[in-house]
Structures are given as structure tokens and as C-alpha cells.
Design a protein around this motif. Structure first.
Motif, mmCIF file in Angstrom:
data_model
loop_
_atom_site.group_PDB
_atom_site.id
_atom_site.type_symbol
_atom_site.label_atom_id
_atom_site.label_comp_id
_atom_site.label_asym_id
_atom_site.label_seq_id
_atom_site.Cartn_x
_atom_site.Cartn_y
_atom_site.Cartn_z
ATOM 1 N N PHE A 29 0.874 -1.187 0.000
ATOM 2 C CA PHE A 29 0.000 0.000 0.000
ATOM 3 C C PHE A 29 0.905 1.229 0.000
ATOM 4 C CE2 PHE A 29 -2.445 -3.477 1.668
ATOM 5 C CZ PHE A 29 -3.677 -3.324 1.071
ATOM 6 N N VAL A 181 7.104 4.750 15.238
ATOM 7 C CA VAL A 181 6.083 4.835 14.186
ATOM 8 C C VAL A 181 6.285 6.085 13.330
ATOM 9 C CG1 VAL A 181 4.357 5.914 15.706
ATOM 10 C CG2 VAL A 181 3.607 4.666 13.697
ATOM 11 N N GLY A 292 -5.444 -3.378 9.908
ATOM 12 C CA GLY A 292 -5.442 -2.049 9.301
ATOM 13 C C GLY A 292 -4.188 -1.898 8.469
ATOM 14 N N ILE A 293 -4.026 -0.738 7.866
ATOM 15 C CA ILE A 293 -2.862 -0.533 7.016
ATOM 16 C C ILE A 293 -1.927 0.468 7.665
ATOM 17 C CG2 ILE A 293 -2.086 0.379 4.782
ATOM 18 C CD1 ILE A 293 -5.093 -0.826 4.058
ATOM 19 N N LEU A 294 -0.703 0.044 7.847
ATOM 20 C CA LEU A 294 0.308 0.916 8.432
ATOM 21 C C LEU A 294 1.603 0.744 7.650
ATOM 22 C CD1 LEU A 294 1.394 2.798 10.687
ATOM 23 C CD2 LEU A 294 1.876 0.754 12.027
ATOM 24 N N HIS A 295 2.199 1.857 7.266
ATOM 25 C CA HIS A 295 3.488 1.836 6.568
ATOM 26 C C HIS A 295 3.506 0.880 5.382
ATOM 27 C CE1 HIS A 295 5.178 3.493 10.550
ATOM 28 N NE2 HIS A 295 4.910 4.466 9.701
ATOM 29 N N GLY A 296 2.430 0.900 4.635
ATOM 30 C CA GLY A 296 2.421 0.157 3.376
ATOM 31 C C GLY A 296 1.977 -1.282 3.460
ATOM 32 N N ILE A 309 -4.111 5.660 13.563
ATOM 33 C CA ILE A 309 -3.199 4.769 14.278
ATOM 34 C C ILE A 309 -3.070 5.227 15.736
ATOM 35 C CG2 ILE A 309 -0.831 3.840 14.295
ATOM 36 C CD1 ILE A 309 -2.656 3.056 11.822
ATOM 37 N N ASN B 55 -3.469 10.204 10.511
ATOM 38 C CA ASN B 55 -2.359 10.610 11.388
ATOM 39 C C ASN B 55 -1.029 9.925 11.073
ATOM 40 O OD1 ASN B 55 -2.815 8.076 12.440
ATOM 41 N ND2 ASN B 55 -3.075 8.744 14.553
ATOM 42 N N THR B 56 -1.010 9.014 10.086
ATOM 43 C CA THR B 56 0.259 8.394 9.704
ATOM 44 C C THR B 56 0.444 8.470 8.189
ATOM 45 O OG1 THR B 56 -0.264 6.836 11.470
ATOM 46 C CG2 THR B 56 1.710 6.384 10.229
ATOM 47 N N ILE B 58 2.130 8.702 4.694
ATOM 48 C CA ILE B 58 3.503 8.400 4.272
ATOM 49 C C ILE B 58 3.923 9.169 3.022
ATOM 50 C CG2 ILE B 58 3.742 6.146 5.382
ATOM 51 C CD1 ILE B 58 2.990 4.843 2.747
ATOM 52 N N ASN B 104 -6.505 3.302 4.751
ATOM 53 C CA ASN B 104 -6.941 2.665 6.003
ATOM 54 C C ASN B 104 -8.292 3.183 6.501
ATOM 55 O OD1 ASN B 104 -6.557 0.696 8.035
ATOM 56 N ND2 ASN B 104 -5.954 2.289 9.481
ATOM 57 N N TYR B 107 -10.854 1.379 4.538
ATOM 58 C CA TYR B 107 -10.816 -0.021 4.944
ATOM 59 C C TYR B 107 -11.579 -0.218 6.253
ATOM 60 C CZ TYR B 107 -8.550 -4.566 5.749
ATOM 61 O OH TYR B 107 -8.289 -5.886 5.967
ATOM 62 N N GLN B 108 -11.375 0.663 7.200
ATOM 63 C CA GLN B 108 -12.066 0.532 8.496
ATOM 64 C C GLN B 108 -13.549 0.859 8.365
ATOM 65 O OE1 GLN B 108 -10.472 -1.025 10.725
ATOM 66 N NE2 GLN B 108 -8.574 -0.802 9.582
ATOM 67 N N ASP B 130 -2.367 5.732 -1.211
ATOM 68 C CA ASP B 130 -1.599 4.498 -1.022
ATOM 69 C C ASP B 130 -2.324 3.271 -1.576
ATOM 70 O OD1 ASP B 130 -3.558 4.659 0.883
ATOM 71 O OD2 ASP B 130 -2.335 3.958 2.550
#
Lengths: 410, 266
Positions: A29, A181, A292-296, A309, B55-56, B58, B104, B107-108, B130
């Protein structure tokens, strides 16, 4: 649907065409800009891991530079003290630099050289990933930038000093919780802007698929050594064997378990439970966080209902991460590994007990794993074997330990 | 029936100018103000992008991170974002609005649920930073079925082969990222070079509306005006930040700035 681990295929390769493990963990992602660099890296690594000369080179540096194999020792005093299972440690902290992060860092620098990149960037939490990357970068003649949360810079001073000595530029990250993070996010953002000249090293088995692969492939060295050492010690793989490892991102556990995947050995992963009586923790697997999706990558991750997050709290900077490797999500759902957590207090107690009784002194990360061993051992028979991956040395945690316990022993 | 996004581009072509596309973050600096901002700037802008903050992030630079942070601190939720769109659309039913953010949150919320809310509030398009091709195929198809534009991104690193595939799978608008950068970076590539790349892509399918974004400010916008559309985002977020710092009203300030941007491309 029950997920299944396939035999005869490395765990890192058990994904579908979208790079998802078990159809739901991992993937890529990522922003469009990173598609090409990630594709290039995927192709390059795919070639290199099949290339005999590259493997020779890797083994050469693991032996002469990292210091393979790291010791495998019985913790006689701890075993006697707890009176139950026999407890062993794989002392990975004896590797050059003092932790398992050296494997990933070394391999990334070798890849960066093959890719013709002159710069390497990385993230760090406890400072180990950063320290090792800065060491390896120096060794292989690469310029190095390390992204580190401002909170972590304060609490992991010894590693910060080491990075500076190695000539790395440390970029303090002051967004969000100012921990790992945010360091990973900022490092990825930097790579988006500089992917033409710069190689990125993700410090754990997290992030877009290729980084999970490279990292787990590198740390697998731990279990390659351990397999031999176990057979030398016991003649066979003991009938009742537990391999206990702390998990933050999950790189050391992935490496510690890899060669034992198709054996009967039990895997226990210990997450950071955070301070006692606090709701903040870094234990998405233990506490049933949603995907969930975090950092790809898709993974179990601490988040709110909306998908923002969540913040985490742990005494151990290396485990203080809201997500967890997709590989561990896969192992959990396939029921190949069991995950639990230890609180800050339990980890501190474990550090103290092990350091007092034995010649090793685990950092706060593996102290979480020792905490679980200490809980389990007395309930088990003396014919049973527990091996803990002591993947870091307490020296870097001197300040925190002094502050919490009043004194530091090693 | 043509989408409102396609119609907006048609209008601009008739006037022989690029579409002016703005980006602001929903809830920055308050729910009310972000609605007021949309109402004001829609008089000058042709298409409005509205960020739903994460909040994250990229791929966002400091300015948009700052805006997102302010909005989240104010407690903005997805339902508030849809409220803002709904209220805006009540007075401006023909002005296209595009939501932009990270996967995300969708997705949620559930893909179908999210698209349902888009439909009922009047969202015309989506940019999901993304969710690249080909992983986005399923979701893009779901959007199409609901007559919501799924807007794909192209970057200087996208290979020619891939560009062709993405264009083939695109809806009414495609977004070209001007340079290797997070949002809001300084334009480190010359406008000439950007337009060269732009024209190469454009030749693959001249009918597709291709817009340029990232690093566009009042200083650079006029040099890129041969494009079908130009996106200005970080600069606007920065102006909100600065006007808050100086105790000025961000709504009137932004109104002026967007008016000036428009003047530079007609």
C-alpha cells in the motif's frame, strides 16, 4: 477460513500475487512514486538471493564482520532458581554491535552496493537498527541518514552516540508520538523524495513486502546457527521445545523461528504490554487489534474505530510500535505461533533476575521474552527445554534502568 | 451522462485555460472554517480536493501534515467530512469535489459503506494515495459503478508500460506528480522538464484530462498553464498555518490567494 503454513516454501514467499500473506496481511500500500523503486528492489533481491556469489559474500561478512555463530548457552543458575524447564539462551547480543539488527543492516548495505546507490537511509526505535545501519554503512562506504523519534533520542542515548561516531546523520522526528512509528513514516517520506539516489532500509519485518522479505531473510541466520547448536547439544530437536522471542516489529522472532518452521518446536512471541494498569500498550496481537494498514502493509494494528493509528507506550523503545509484521499476523492466524505480552514491570524484573544470576544481561526488549520464560519454566518438567533469544544487550538501557530500579547491574 | 469533473474540464478547455484545482484539509482549522473556505474559493477554483486527514501519512510533506494534525486535534471524523461536503453541495451542486486520503480510513469504514456516504453527500471523485494500480482495480470498479471518479496518480518513476495500463484503467481525470517528492516540496525540476514529461504522457491518450500537482505555488503556476489542470495544495495549507499564527482570518486570506492563482492562469 483457516490459514495454513505451507511446507517446503520459505515463509517469506508464502504470499499471493498481491504480496498478501493468507490473503489478508502485507501487500504494497504505497504511493505511486515508490512503485518503481520497490519493483526494482524486488527484482534485484530476487536475483541476489539465488546468486551463489552473493550468498558467499553474505556468509563471509556474517562470519568475519557480524561474528557468526553467536553463542548458545544454558542458563544453569536461572534454571536452578526457577526449578522447572531447562532454560537456554541464544546470545545474539554477542553479534557485532550488540543485537540482531546487524544482519538486516549488513544485507541492506550489500544490496545498496549492488544497486549502485551511494546513500542509505533507515529508521530506528531503540537505536539498534540505526546504530547497525550506520556501522554497516561505514564499513561498506555508504553515506547514512537515520530517522529517529525525538523521544527515543532522549531515552536511547548510548546508541545515538554510537551512530554519531559512525558518521551517520541523525534526523530527529518531532511529529506525532515522536517514536518509532513516526520515524518509519518520516523515513518513507524521505525515500519518496530521494528514491533515485538513495537506498532505504526498513529496520524490521514491516513495511512494503520487499522490506519484510529482506529483513526476515537476513535474520534467518539466527535460526540456521541455532538449529546446528541445538542438534549438537541434544543430538535431536528436543521433544518439548519452546522458542521464546520478544516481538515489536518482529524481525528477531522471524529469524529465530525460521529454520524451525517445519518442526514441532513451539513458538511464543512476547509483545510489550506497557506499564501495569495503563491502557496504552504495544501488543496488537495479544489484545485483539483489528487489521489495518500501516506503513504500506496490512496487519493487526492498534488504531481507533476510524482508522487513525493509536499511540503506544512501552519501556522498551524497540517494541514501542503500534503494528506488527504481517508474517507474525500470518503465524498467529495459522496458529503456528502463540503471542502474549509482558508488562514494563515484568520485563524489568526479568532483566534484573537474569543479569544477577547469569553472565548475560538482556536489554529491555528480550527481557520481555525472559519474563515469559520466568512465568512458564516453573510449571514445566525438567525434560522440557526453553530457548530465549537474547537479542540485545542492556547497556543501551542503562539510563532507563537506573531511573526505574535505582541501580544498574550487568 | 458526463461527470461533473469531465464537465469542469470541458468548460476550462472552452475558455482555453487549465482547471484550477485546490486542496484543503477537511476540518482545518475548524469544521466551520473549512466549509467557509470551500464556499469562498469555489468561486475561483474549478475542482475542489478535500483531504480526509490521517495521522500516519507516508506521502505528505510538512504543510499538509500540519493541516491534518490541526483537523484531527479538532476531533474531525469521517462523518464530519461527509457533512462538510453535503453542506457545500447544497449551495454549489455543480462544483465537483474530490476526497483525498489514505486507504486505512476506507478499509475501516468498509469500502461499500464509504462509497455509499460519498454518493449521498455528493462526492464526485476519490484520490487514494496508497492504493496504486493494479491493487486498486477492485475498488476503482466499485467507484465506477457508483459513478464516482477514481483518480489515479502517475509519477516521474512510473514506467511507460505501466503508464499505458494506468491510463487505460483511468476514469475522467489523471494526476501527474511533477517530481520525486512528498507534497509541498520545492519544485526541484524545471517547469520545462515537467511539461516535457507531461506531454509524453498526454500523447498516449490526448482525450484524458491530465493534471499536474506537487510543488505548485503562485510563483510556478503560470509556467505550467498548458496542462489540463493544476493542483495547489501545500501552499494553501501553509497560508492557513501562517494566518493562524498572525491572528488573521484564514477564510478571507485563502479567498484572496486562490483568486490571485486563478488570475495567473487565465
Amino acid at each position: 477460513m483457516k490459514l495454513k503454513i505451507r511446507k517446503n516454501l520459505p515463509l517469506i514467499d508464502q504470499h499471493d500475487k498481491n504480496f498478501m500473506y493468507g490473503g489478508k496481511f502485507g501487500g504494497n500500500f504505497i504511493p505511486e512514486t515508490l512503485k518503481k523503486p520497490i519493483d526494482d528492489l524486488t527484482k534485484l533481491f530476487g536475483k541476489l538471493r539465488k546468486n551463489k556469489n552473493f550468498l558467499k559474500e553474505r556468509d563471509h561478512y556474517f562470519e568475519t564482520y557480524v561474528g557468526a555463530p553467536t553463542p548458545f548457552i544454558k542458563l544453569e543458575n536461572l534454571t536452578d532458581h526457577l526449578g522447572g524447564a531447562q532454560i537456554y539462551a541464544k546470545v545474539v547480543s554477542e553479534a557485532n554491535g550488540g543485537a540482531h539488527k546487524i544482519y538486516n543492516a549488513t544485507v541492506h548495505c550489500l544490496i545498496a552496493k549492488k544497486a549502485g546507490k551511494k546513500y542509505v537511509v533507515g529508521d530506528t526505535g531503540a537505536g539498534y537498527a540505526g546504530k547497525m545501519l550506520s556501522m554497516a554503512a561505514k564499513k561498506f562506504g555508504l553515506k547514512c541518514k537515520i530517522f529517529m523519534g525525538a523521544k527515543d533520542i532522549k531515552r536511547q542515548r548510548p546508541n545515538v552516540e554510537a551512530m554519531r561516531k559512525n558518521g551517520a546523520e541523525i534526523i530527529p522526528v518531532t511529529t506525532g508520538s515522536q517514536t518509532l512509528v513516526d520515524a518509519v513514516s518520516e523515513c518513507m517520506r524521505y525515500w519518496v523524495s530521494n528514491c533515485d539516489t538513495t537506498h532505504m532500509c526498513v529496520g524490521s519485518t514491516v513495511g512494503p513486502n520487499i522490506f519484510i522479505k529482506i529483513c526476515a531473510w537476513s535474520t534467518a541466520q539466527i535460526s540456521r546457527e541455532l538449529m546446528k547448536q541445538v542438534k549438537e547439544e541434544f543430538g535431536i530437536i528436543p521433544e518439548k521445545l519452546k522458542l521464546i522471542n520478544c516481538v515489536g516489529g518482529g524481525s528477531s522472532a522471524a529469524g529465530f523461528w525460521n529454520e524451525f518452521m517445519n518442526t514441532h518446536a513451539q513458538f511464543i512471541g512476547v509483545e510489550a504490554g506497557g506499564p501495569k494498569n495503563s491502557k496504552l500498550h504495544a501488543a496488537p496481537l495479544t489484545n485483539g487489534s483489528k487489521i489495518g494498514i500501516l506503513h504500506g502493509a496490512a496487519q493487526y494494528v492498534i488504531q481507533d474505530k476510524e482508522g487513525q493509528i493509536g499511540s503506544t507506550d512501552s519501556i522498551s523503545a524497540g517494541l514501542d510500535y503500534p503494528g506488527i509484521s504481517p508474517l507474525h499476523c500470518f503465524l498467529k492466524d495459522a496458529k503456528r505461533a502463540r503471542y502474549t505480552s509482558a508488562s514494563d514491570e515484568e520485563a524489568l524484573y526479568a532483566y534484573q533476575l537474569v543479569s544477577k544470576l547469569e553472565n548475560i544481561s538482556p536489554s529491555l526488549e528480550p527481557s520481555h521474552a525472559f519474563a515469559e520464560a520466568i512465568k512458564l519454566a516453573p510449571k514445566l518438567k525438567s525434560s522440557e527445554v526453553i530457548i530465549v533469544n537474547s537479542c540485545g544487550d542492556s547497556l543501551k538501557d542503562k539510563d532507563i534502568i537506573k531511573q526505574k530500579l535505582g541501580s544498574y547491574i550487568r | 451522462m458526463k461527470s461533473k469533473i469531465a464537465l469542469a474540464f470541458n468548460n476550462c478547455k472552452k475558455e482555453k485555460r487549465p482547471a484550477l484545482i485546490t486542496y484543503t484539509v477537511a476540518g482545518d482549522n475548524t469544521k466551520n472554517n473549512s466549509l467557509k473556505i470551500l464556499n469562498k474559493i469555489s468561486k475561483h477554483a474549478d475542482i475542489l480536493e478535500l483531504g480526509f486527514p490521517h495521522n500516519t501519512p507516508i506521502a505528505d510533506g510538512g504543510q499538509i501534515q500540519g493541516s491534518s494534525h490541526r483537523a484531527l486535534k479538532n476531533g474531525i471524523k469521517l462523518k464530519d467530512v461527509f457533512q462538510i461536503v453535503k453542506k457545500f453541495k447544497k449551495n454549489n451542486p455543480h462544483k465537483p469535489i474530490i476526497l483525498m486520503g489514505y486507504f486505512n480510513l476506507i478499509y475501516q469504514n468498509g469500502e461499500n459503506n464509504f462509497l455509499e456516504s460519498c454518493k449521498s453527500s455528493g462526492v464526485d471523485g476519490l484520490i487514494i494515495v496508497d492504493l496504486p494500480y493494479p491493487e486498486n482495480k477492485n475498488f476503482a470498479n466499485k467507484c465506477k459503478k457508483k459513478s464516482i471518479n477514481f483518480i489515479q496518480l502517475l509519477s516521474p518513476t512510473t514506467s511507460k508500460d505501466r503508464i499505458k495500463k494506468i491510463i487505460k484503467n483511468s476514469h475522467d481525470m489523471i494526476y501527474y506528480i511533477s517530481m520525486l517528492s512528498t507534497t509541498g516540496g520545492r519544485l526541484k525540476v524545471s517547469p520545462k522538464k515537467i511539461l516535457q514529461n507531461y506531454n509524453t504522457i498526454k500523447r498516449i491518450n490526448p482525450k484524458k484530462n491530465l493534471v499536474i500537482g506537487f510543488g505548485i505555488t503562485e510563483k510556478t503556476i503560470s509556467s505550467l498553464k498548458s496542462a489540463n489542470g493544476l493542483v495547489v495544495g501545500s501552499m494553501l495549507c501553509k497560508i492557513i498555518t501562517n494566518s493562524l499564527k498572525m491572528g488573521q482570518n484564514p477564510v478571507t486570506k485563502l479567498d484572496k490567494v486562490v483568486y490571485n492563482l486563478k488570475k495567473k492562469i487565465i
